[in-house]
Design an enzyme around this catalytic site. Structure first.
Site, PDB file in Angstrom:
ATOM      1  N   SER A   1     -10.624  -1.358   1.130  1.00 42.29           N
ATOM      2  CA  SER A   1      -9.271  -1.874   0.925  1.00 42.29           C
ATOM      3  C   SER A   1      -9.193  -3.046  -0.038  1.00 42.29           C
ATOM      4  CB  SER A   1      -8.671  -2.277   2.271  1.00 42.29           C
ATOM      5  OG  SER A   1      -9.514  -3.177   2.946  1.00 42.29           O
TER       6      SER A   1
ATOM      7  N   HIS B   1      -6.968   4.287   3.001  1.00 41.07           N
ATOM      8  CA  HIS B   1      -6.535   4.108   1.602  1.00 41.07           C
ATOM      9  C   HIS B   1      -6.772   5.343   0.742  1.00 41.07           C
ATOM     10  CE1 HIS B   1      -5.449  -0.043   2.226  1.00 41.07           C
ATOM     11  NE2 HIS B   1      -6.517  -0.116   3.010  1.00 41.07           N
TER      12      HIS B   1
ATOM     13  N   ASP C   1     -13.001   5.799   7.882  1.00 42.92           N
ATOM     14  CA  ASP C   1     -11.610   5.356   7.842  1.00 42.92           C
ATOM     15  C   ASP C   1     -11.036   5.716   6.469  1.00 42.92           C
ATOM     16  OD1 ASP C   1      -9.274   3.910   7.550  1.00 42.92           O
ATOM     17  OD2 ASP C   1     -10.028   2.110   8.539  1.00 42.92           O
TER      18      ASP C   1
ATOM     19  N   GLU D   1     -15.576   3.169   5.420  1.00 39.13           N
ATOM     20  CA  GLU D   1     -14.274   3.583   4.877  1.00 39.13           C
ATOM     21  C   GLU D   1     -14.536   4.500   3.690  1.00 39.13           C
ATOM     22  OE1 GLU D   1     -11.925   0.089   3.900  1.00 39.13           O
ATOM     23  OE2 GLU D   1     -12.601  -0.903   5.726  1.00 39.13           O
TER      24      GLU D   1
ATOM     25  N   HIS E   1     -13.245  -2.558   7.614  1.00 41.91           N
ATOM     26  CA  HIS E   1     -12.025  -3.284   7.970  1.00 41.91           C
ATOM     27  C   HIS E   1     -12.170  -4.099   9.259  1.00 41.91           C
ATOM     28  CE1 HIS E   1      -7.671  -3.622   9.095  1.00 41.91           C
ATOM     29  NE2 HIS E   1      -7.620  -3.896   7.804  1.00 41.91           N
TER      30      HIS E   1
ATOM     31  N   ASN F   1       0.825  -1.216   0.000  1.00 46.19           N
ATOM     32  CA  ASN F   1       0.000   0.000   0.000  1.00 46.19           C
ATOM     33  C   ASN F   1       0.859   1.266   0.000  1.00 46.19           C
ATOM     34  OD1 ASN F   1      -2.412  -1.547   0.233  1.00 46.19           O
ATOM     35  ND2 ASN F   1      -1.903  -1.899   2.379  1.00 46.19           N
TER      36      ASN F   1
ATOM     37  N   LYS G   1       0.307   3.648   4.861  1.00 45.08           N
ATOM     38  CA  LYS G   1       0.027   3.357   3.445  1.00 45.08           C
ATOM     39  C   LYS G   1       0.595   4.485   2.574  1.00 45.08           C
ATOM     40  CE  LYS G   1      -3.440   0.226   4.961  1.00 45.08           C
ATOM     41  NZ  LYS G   1      -3.036   0.173   6.366  1.00 45.08           N
TER      42      LYS G   1
HETATM   43  C1  LIG Z   1      -9.168   0.259   5.913  1.00 42.61           C
HETATM   44  C2  LIG Z   1      -8.054  -0.043   6.846  1.00 42.61           C
HETATM   45  N1  LIG Z   1      -8.080   0.475   8.087  1.00 42.61           N
HETATM   46  C3  LIG Z   1      -7.104   0.230   8.967  1.00 42.61           C
HETATM   47  C4  LIG Z   1      -6.036  -0.559   8.641  1.00 42.61           C
HETATM   48  C5  LIG Z   1      -4.979  -0.831   9.661  1.00 42.61           C
HETATM   49  O1  LIG Z   1      -3.945   0.081   9.518  1.00 42.61           O
HETATM   50  P1  LIG Z   1      -2.469  -0.260  10.030  1.00 42.61           P
HETATM   51  O2  LIG Z   1      -1.846  -1.125   8.974  1.00 42.61           O
HETATM   52  O3  LIG Z   1      -1.814   1.063  10.170  1.00 42.61           O
HETATM   53  O4  LIG Z   1      -2.605  -0.979  11.323  1.00 42.61           O
HETATM   54  C6  LIG Z   1      -5.931  -1.094   7.362  1.00 42.61           C
HETATM   55  C7  LIG Z   1      -4.743  -1.893   7.002  1.00 42.61           C
HETATM   56  O5  LIG Z   1      -4.753  -2.903   6.439  1.00 42.61           O
HETATM   57  C8  LIG Z   1      -6.976  -0.859   6.440  1.00 42.61           C
HETATM   58  O6  LIG Z   1      -6.963  -1.396   5.225  1.00 42.61           O
END
Ligand SMILES: Cc1ncc(COP(=O)(O)O)c(C=O)c1O
Length: 396
Positions: free
Chosen positions: A190, A218, A215, A186, A143, A50, A244
């Site tokens: 993702s 991405h 969230d 989100e 997520h 990412n 990311k």
């Molecule tokens: C939408 C989403 N939120 C949160 C996370 C978690 O973030 P981090 O990798 O910083 O723990 C991810 C990571 O895969 C994600 O895709």
């Protein structure tokens, strides 16, 4: 063998029997390429991470990280409620709040940790202030860390169909009672690379007096004006990650000052965890300096993603509703997704097969991620490898 190992080995055998046993493979990142450790030393171009803008290998991030390490130390020593906040951390939080157009921000050690702890913190506010539990309305594709937050809060979320605003309206109609209503979603999903309908989410949240959490893991850095993401003031709380598009690790929550002060008191991942290292925060500070000047990189990634989607769809391959730098090639069965991943690796590319529980059964896919350092030629070559491999998948 240790006393309990036979139990763990049985567990691992069960996973292997289900075809779900995974392990982390040994690759070493160098620039935009991955080099395999060991005998063959094969290299592969990264279409899986990412690191959208390639910032994790940008020298300015390493330099600023080292500088902050020299100035402030390599660790934070404890939770900020114990050791206090460095002026540099406050300054960085102000920059992050401004990035999202919010009053304030708080930094967490990871996006997972932020998500897993904000839901219980908001749920405890609901109980304390209204005397009633919160109702959580969740996009079903949100997520795993947000689901973890619900589990930690002892809340079973009411899941609405992915990006289906009429379904969200219907569940909001049913969500009566004095407790806080929380909408979790989100801005870019993702595994599908599609976008939330933020305009409608915002309008529904206002109409039904619900607290909207988005969230932006991405979207931060790679989408929106100057890489600010997509929310543009249309949420009550935004989560962004450093891991990311910003090329580092860690995360932040941006919201009003009152919300952030509540999280400082009630978010377990903030209160009971050592604050992130200055080495990391320095790198993030440098990434924020670079973001406004990276419009060309963002446009290049968007163009490559369009090209890749076009190559897939003209051959009848399914890229779902993707409209961002994340493009799934959805093939359905696990063995087919794995076969595609093997074929692209043989052609010198890395893209991972995504299987349940990350995606629903029957929706297995190759997740392709476009980056700023990719060339048109590489994307064409990857597309050719996928198209050729997909022709030898069984059709039924
Ligand atoms: C939408 C989403 N939120 C949160 C996370 C978690 O973030 P981090 O990798 O910083 O723990 C991810 C990571 O895969 C994600 O895709």
């Amino acid at each position: 063998m240790m006393r309990f190992d036979d139990l763990f080995l049985k567990g691992l055998d069960t996973l292997a029997g289900q075809g779900r046993l995974r392990s982390c493979r040994d690759w070493r990142a160098e620039g935009g390429a991955f080099l395999r450790q060991g005998a063959d030393g094969a290299s592969a171009v990264d279409f899986s991470s990412n690191d959208y803008l390639g910032l994790r290998t940008h020298p300015l991030l390493a330099e600023r990280g080292a500088e902050w390490g020299r100035l402030f130390g390599s660790g934070s020593g404890a939770s900020r409620l114990v050791t206090g906040s460095m002026p540099a951390t406050r300054g960085l939080e102000n920059r992050l709040a401004a990035l999202k157009g919010m009053q304030a921000a708080r930094i967490f050690s990871s996006g997972w940790q932020a998500n897993a702890s904000i839901v219980p913190a908001l749920a405890s506010l609901s109980r304390q202030v209204t005397g009633a539990p919160a109702t959580v309305l969740a996009d079903r594709l949100m997520h795993a860390s947000l689901y973890q937050g619900c589990a930690a809060a002892g809340i079973r979320p009411v899941r609405f169909r992915h990006n289906d605003m009429e379904h969200l309206r219907a569940v909001l109609e049913q969500a009566e009672g004095p407790g806080l209503r929380l909408i979790l979603t989100e801005s870019v999903f993702s595994m599908d690379g599609d976008r939330a309908d933020l305009e409608t989410l915002h309008a529904l949240a206002r109409q039904y007096n619900a607290f909207l959490c988005v969230d932006e893991a991405h979207a931060t850095g790679i989408l929106g004006a100057q890489g600010k993401g997509l929310v543009a003031g249309r949420a009550d709380l935004v989560v962004g990650t450093f891991s990311k598009g910003l090329g580092s690790m860690g995360a932040f929550v941006a919201a009003s000052d009152a919300v952030c002060r509540w999280l400082e008191n009630a978010a377990s991942g903030f209160v009971f965890s050592t604050a992130p290292s200055p080495l990391v925060l320095g790198a993030v500070d440098a990434a924020l300096d670079l973001l406004p000047g990276m419009d060309n990189s963002r446009a290049h990634v968007a163009e490559l993603a369009d090209l890749f989607r076009q190559r897939m769809t003209e051959q009848g391959l399914d890229v779902g509703p993707s409209s961002t730098q994340i493009v799934p090639v959805i093939v359905g069965r696990e063995q087919d997704a794995l076969a595609l991943a093997r074929a692209v690796e043989q052609a010198g590319f890395l893209a991972v097969a995504i299987r349940p529980p990350t995606v629903p059964p029957g929706a297995c896919r190759l997740r392709v991620v476009l980056h700023a350092h990719h060339t048109h030629e590489q994307v064409e070559a990857l597309a050719t490898a996928i198209i050729q491999a997909s022709r030898s998948l069984p059709h039924d």
